[in-house]
Scaffold this active site. Structure first.
Site, PDB file in Angstrom:
ATOM      1  N   GLY A 448     -11.562   4.671   1.121  1.00 15.97           N
ATOM      2  CA  GLY A 448     -10.495   4.477   0.131  1.00 15.97           C
ATOM      3  C   GLY A 448      -9.181   4.248   0.826  1.00 15.97           C
ATOM      4  O   GLY A 448      -9.073   4.308   2.054  1.00 15.97           O
ATOM      5  N   ARG A 449      -8.220   3.910   0.065  1.00 15.71           N
ATOM      6  CA  ARG A 449      -6.896   3.682   0.623  1.00 15.71           C
ATOM      7  C   ARG A 449      -5.832   4.211  -0.335  1.00 15.71           C
ATOM      8  O   ARG A 449      -6.033   4.238  -1.549  1.00 15.71           O
ATOM      9  CB  ARG A 449      -6.665   2.218   0.918  1.00 15.71           C
ATOM     10  CG  ARG A 449      -6.738   1.335  -0.312  1.00 15.71           C
ATOM     11  CD  ARG A 449      -6.455  -0.104   0.024  1.00 15.71           C
ATOM     12  NE  ARG A 449      -7.505  -0.658   0.869  1.00 15.71           N
ATOM     13  CZ  ARG A 449      -7.446  -1.886   1.394  1.00 15.71           C
ATOM     14  NH1 ARG A 449      -6.368  -2.628   1.192  1.00 15.71           N
ATOM     15  NH2 ARG A 449      -8.425  -2.351   2.112  1.00 15.71           N
ATOM     16  N   GLY A 450      -4.749   4.667   0.255  1.00 13.04           N
ATOM     17  CA  GLY A 450      -3.632   5.188  -0.529  1.00 13.04           C
ATOM     18  C   GLY A 450      -2.397   4.339  -0.297  1.00 13.04           C
ATOM     19  O   GLY A 450      -2.510   3.183   0.158  1.00 13.04           O
ATOM     20  N   GLY A 451      -1.264   4.910  -0.602  1.00 10.46           N
ATOM     21  CA  GLY A 451      -0.019   4.160  -0.475  1.00 10.46           C
ATOM     22  C   GLY A 451       0.278   3.782   0.953  1.00 10.46           C
ATOM     23  O   GLY A 451       0.673   2.652   1.239  1.00 10.46           O
ATOM     24  N   SER A 452       0.013   4.670   1.881  1.00 12.46           N
ATOM     25  CA  SER A 452       0.315   4.393   3.280  1.00 12.46           C
ATOM     26  C   SER A 452      -0.835   4.773   4.193  1.00 12.46           C
ATOM     27  O   SER A 452      -0.636   4.961   5.386  1.00 12.46           O
ATOM     28  CB  SER A 452       1.574   5.178   3.687  1.00 12.46           C
ATOM     29  OG  SER A 452       1.353   6.562   3.467  1.00 12.46           O
ATOM     30  N   ARG A 454      -5.294   4.769   5.072  1.00 15.38           N
ATOM     31  CA  ARG A 454      -6.672   4.298   4.851  1.00 15.38           C
ATOM     32  C   ARG A 454      -7.613   5.379   5.342  1.00 15.38           C
ATOM     33  O   ARG A 454      -7.390   5.977   6.390  1.00 15.38           O
ATOM     34  CB  ARG A 454      -6.951   2.998   5.597  1.00 15.38           C
ATOM     35  CG  ARG A 454      -6.239   1.803   5.007  1.00 15.38           C
ATOM     36  CD  ARG A 454      -6.653   0.519   5.673  1.00 15.38           C
ATOM     37  NE  ARG A 454      -6.019  -0.621   5.034  1.00 15.38           N
ATOM     38  CZ  ARG A 454      -6.272  -1.894   5.369  1.00 15.38           C
ATOM     39  NH1 ARG A 454      -7.116  -2.149   6.345  1.00 15.38           N
ATOM     40  NH2 ARG A 454      -5.673  -2.879   4.744  1.00 15.38           N
ATOM     41  N   VAL A 455      -8.645   5.577   4.582  1.00 12.66           N
ATOM     42  CA  VAL A 455      -9.622   6.602   4.938  1.00 12.66           C
ATOM     43  C   VAL A 455     -10.946   5.915   5.231  1.00 12.66           C
ATOM     44  O   VAL A 455     -11.456   5.153   4.411  1.00 12.66           O
ATOM     45  CB  VAL A 455      -9.785   7.645   3.821  1.00 12.66           C
ATOM     46  CG1 VAL A 455     -10.778   8.724   4.235  1.00 12.66           C
ATOM     47  CG2 VAL A 455      -8.449   8.268   3.481  1.00 12.66           C
ATOM     48  N   LYS A 469      -8.656   9.809   8.279  1.00 14.44           N
ATOM     49  CA  LYS A 469      -7.503   9.305   7.517  1.00 14.44           C
ATOM     50  C   LYS A 469      -6.443   8.847   8.486  1.00 14.44           C
ATOM     51  O   LYS A 469      -5.971   9.627   9.326  1.00 14.44           O
ATOM     52  CB  LYS A 469      -6.965  10.410   6.594  1.00 14.44           C
ATOM     53  CG  LYS A 469      -5.808   9.966   5.724  1.00 14.44           C
ATOM     54  CD  LYS A 469      -5.413  11.072   4.753  1.00 14.44           C
ATOM     55  CE  LYS A 469      -4.265  10.642   3.847  1.00 14.44           C
ATOM     56  NZ  LYS A 469      -3.907  11.691   2.853  1.00 14.44           N
ATOM     57  N   ASP A 564      -0.024  16.689  -7.144  1.00 15.81           N
ATOM     58  CA  ASP A 564      -0.596  15.338  -7.322  1.00 15.81           C
ATOM     59  C   ASP A 564      -2.087  15.428  -7.671  1.00 15.81           C
ATOM     60  O   ASP A 564      -2.899  14.721  -7.105  1.00 15.81           O
ATOM     61  CB  ASP A 564      -0.354  14.539  -6.058  1.00 15.81           C
ATOM     62  CG  ASP A 564      -0.635  13.049  -6.257  1.00 15.81           C
ATOM     63  OD1 ASP A 564      -0.654  12.605  -7.436  1.00 15.81           O
ATOM     64  OD2 ASP A 564      -0.847  12.340  -5.270  1.00 15.81           O
TER      65      ASP A 564
END
Ligand SMILES: Nc1ncnc2c1ncn2[C@@H]1O[C@H](COP(=O)(O)OP(=O)(O)OP(=O)(O)O)[C@@H](O)[C@H]1O
Length: 765
Positions: A448-452, A454-455, A469, A564
């Site tokens: 997956g990926r978030g705002g800043s 990548r996992v 991560k 969050d």
């Protein structure tokens, strides 16, 4: 035969009724000499028995001749030649006849039925002359008949010869003779002219015939294209020699046929050897020699050269010997063919001539079939040889082809080298390998990926699977650096908690942060999406709600506000739901309800109103000291938890129907009420306990929201199991209580409810 008698005969013959004797006109060689005899022969052949020479017709014919002679003698003087004939009457000429002997011995032969007494009576004084003429005539007749008969037999035999040359009978005959050391007169011959003629002449000139054979050297006769009759005529030989010449002629023909058969047989052997050699050209058995013959070379046999040219110059014995040797050679080889098997049979039975002949008859029959095969094979072999010879320029090269042709070189395969570009260790490693604190991890897939960030799912030492991560940040942004350091600290703090994802290792460099964590299988967002089209299952909702609360409890119990919470931040690790992503989490100071953050808040769908209101309040506030701070605390996480439960039951978060900015405004606006329908869009009944739980988490007033412990002990998550007896007891007690106390206050009612629920709790499963 004298010239006069011949002329007399011709005269006589010309005076006779030629139509009567012209049945055999086709045998006109020699034309005049044979007419009379042929007529007799033709006549005689029309009857079946040999005695036809003494038949009535012949008698009549003879009488006719005599009558003709009578007429001749009566109308004119006898020719001068008659005297000669008469003078010859008592001589011991070699042309003496049976009729003459009859006259001397007063004895009638079988040659004619002429009645001499009648002749004496009718002819009178001219009897002597007439007898002389008759004798001459008979002699001529006999010779002519013999000649004609031999000629016919000869022609028949020649015709038969030409015919049988094409057929198996001819081959059988010739091959029979091939293997006979002494070539006898074959008993199989349908006609033996010599015997036939000798039988006819047995009483006449048999002795003379043999004398002639003894005295004359006919062995050196060269017939050329002539047959015996033509030969006799050409060389003016007496017709009495015809049997002998015919015999020689036939002997020569037999010999020629035998040699032709031998040539054919030899060439056949040659073909077999060629074929057997051609099948093993690599063994180099064939060598073309300079004289265009083919030499067979066999290590086990002496070198033998067989010429492919005519072998007519060889004697039959030599040819036979060579042929037998070839057959023996063939027996030694492994070649197996019909003719070869026959040869074997010949060898086994070579002591018996009769068996040989029987076998050889089979040869001639099988040879026809084998011959065709061999001819085809020979053509093929010849074509291949021609091709090889044409392609090669020199005999030397040809020898190499047949004798020492090396195994063909393997095809030169062009080696295609794949030259990989020189790669830098960093680029290769950067793409597939990541090193964290000297430990290498191989990327497997992107989780997956978030705002800043990548996992990745990675493989470390011992092929163990981890989640890596990778966070990129502005190294000069202190708040960002502090924020990531705070996440690491919280994970370190929650290190041994089962409901929190485990941090195994981390490395922080300039603008890069690597976190090595235990790897989850799926996050709750993925799970909900999987079940979006499935019927609502409250056991599923209960299970994941409880799992989620257990994770939140751990965080809250640790004095941490996640800030969050969303479905994507809960992952299933081997069946246990765990909480991740403490990026904006903050430790809540002791005895503090809310904290204020200056940085980005969480996902709007799950954000508590107080956080947004606080932001809005801050922005509208004149007090710049407050700055951009958001008021968040543990109840904010319970709001987020209430939104996730609401999504699990209704399919979307409470303000999910709003888009963009309206969603934020709706959340902040207290007039925008959250709906809690009793039925889903699929008309599924929602338990009141579930609705109650959702309402308890989604109170706008954070102070009213249930804590994580209360939610965990909610009726929805802790349902009762009431039996009939319990219900019976409950009703009895209620009736008695009412009879004793008809009016009940509100407080008394609450006490009663609590008492009952407490008792029910004793019956919880
Ligand atoms: N340990 C893990 N095991 C399995 N999946 C993980 C793990 N950590 C993160 N993920 C997956 O990666 C996604 C992003 O991770 P994470 O939320 O930590 O990144 P983020 O940058 O903080 O994102 P955001 O800022 O949106 O919260 C997650 O939603 C989850 O699906």
């Amino acid at each position: 035969m004298s010239t006069n008698s011949f002329h007399d005969y011709m005269d006589l013959n010309s005076r006779t009724n030629m139509r009567q004797f012209s049945d055999d006109e086709e045998f006109t060689t020699p034309p005049k000499l044979s007419n009379f005899g042929s007529a007799l022969l033709s006549h005689s052949e029309k009857t079946s028995a040999p005695e036809t020479l003494s038949s009535h017709k012949t008698n009549k014919m003879t009488n006719h001749v005599l009558e003709e002679m009578d007429r001749s003698s009566s109308r004119s003087h006898p020719p001068s030649s008659m005297g000669n004939l008469t003078s010859g009457h008592t001589s011991t000429s070699s042309h003496s006849t049976l009729f003459g002997r009859y006259l001397r011995n007063n004895h009638q032969t079988s040659m004619t039925t002429m009645n001499t007494n009648d002749i004496e009576i009718n002819v009178g004084n001219s009897l002597d002359k007439s007898f002389e003429r008759i004798r001459n005539l008979r002699q001529n007749m006999k010779e002519d008949m013999t000649s004609k008969y031999a000629e016919r037999r000869s022609k028949r035999f020649l015709i038969s010869n030409r015919t049988t040359k094409l057929g198996p009978a001819k081959r059988a005959t010739t091959l029979t003779n091939v293997f006979d050391e002494e070539v006898p007169n074959s008993s199989n011959l349908p006609i033996n002219p010599r015997e036939t003629i000798e039988t006819l002449l047995e009483d006449s000139n048999k002795s003379g015939f043999r004398e002639s054979k003894k005295n004359m050297d006919y062995e050196s006769i060269e017939f050329g294209d002539l047959n015996p009759i033509q030969y006799i005529k050409k060389h003016n030989l007496p017709t009495s020699d015809l049997p002998l010449i015919s015999q020689i002629y036939f002997d020569k023909q037999r010999e020629e046929n035998r040699q032709a058969a031998l040539r054919k047989h030899s060439s056949r052997e040659l073909l077999y050897k060629n074929r057997s050699s051609s099948t093993s050209l690599s063994s180099n058995n064939l060598l073309p020699s300079k004289d265009n013959s083919i030499t067979f070379i066999n290590s086990s046999l002496p070198r033998r050269k067989i010429s492919t040219g005519s072998s007519s110059s060889k004697s039959s014995i030599e040819i036979r010997r060579a042929l037998k040797e070839n057959i023996d050679t063939s027996n030694n080889s492994s070649f197996n063919s019909p003719i070869h098997n026959i040869h074997k049979e010949i060898s086994r039975n070579k002591d018996s001539d009769s068996e040989k002949r029987g076998v050889l008859r089979n040869i001639s029959i099988n040879a026809n079939h084998a011959d065709n095969i061999l001819q085809q094979d020979n053509k093929r072999l010849k074509r291949s040889l021609d091709d090889v010879i044409t392609n090669e320029n020199e005999n030397k090269k040809i020898q190499e082809v047949f004798y020492h042709r090396p195994a063909p070189k393997p095809p030169v395969t062009k080696k295609v080298e794949i030259v990989e570009p020189a790669k830098s260790a960093s680029s290769s490693n950067n793409r597939s390998m990541i090193t964290v604190n000297d430990s290498q991890y191989e990327k497997i897939e992107l989780l997956g990926r978030g705002g800043s960030s990548r996992v990745y799912k990675v493989k470390g030492s011992g092929n163990k699977i981890y989640a890596l991560k990778r966070v990129s940040f502005d190294a000069f942004d202190d708040s960002s650096v502090d924020g990531f350091k705070g996440e690491i600290e919280l994970l370190e703090k929650l290190k041994d908690q089962r409901r929190v994802i485990q941090l195994l290792d981390y490395e922080m460099g300039d603008g890069l942060l690597y976190l090595i964590m235990e790897c989850g299988d799926h996050d709750l967002s993925q799970i909900l999406n999987q079940r979006s089209n499935m019927p609502l299952d409250f056991n599923f909702v209960r299970f994941y709600t409880k799992e989620m609360l257990l994770c939140i409890k751990v965080v809250h119990d640790a004095g941490i506000v996640h800030s969050d919470l969303k479905p994507a931040n809960f992952v299933l690790v081997k069946g246990i739901l765990k909480i991740i992503d403490f990026g904006i989490a903050n430790a809540v100071p002791e005895h503090t309800v809310n904290i204020y953050r200056e940085t980005q808040i969480g996902t709007p769908n799950y954000m508590a109103p107080e956080a947004l209101v606080a932001m809005n309040y801050t922005q509208s506030s004149d007090n710049q000291h407050e700055g951009n701070k958001w008021k968040v605390g543990r109840p904010s996480d319970m709001w987020s938890c209430g939104c996730i439960i609401y999504q699990m039951i209704y399919g979307k978060p409470p303000y999910g129907s709003f888009q963009g900015q309206n969603r934020l405004l709706a959340i902040m606006n207290p007039d925008v009420k959250i709906p809690f329908p009793e039925y889903t869009s699929n008309n599924e009944k929602i338990p009141k306990s579930a609705i109650e739980l959702m309402k308890a988490c989604l109170y706008r007033n954070p102070d009213k929201r249930w804590t994580v412990d209360k939610v965990l002990s909610s009726t929805f998550l802790q349902p009762f199991m009431i039996s009939g007896s319990i219900m019976e007891d409950l009703i009895k007690n209620a009736v008695r209580y009412g009879s004793e106390k008809p009016q009940i206050s509100h407080d008394d009612l609450n006490d009663v409810v609590e008492t009952v629920l407490r008792k029910f709790s004793d019956y919880k499963i």
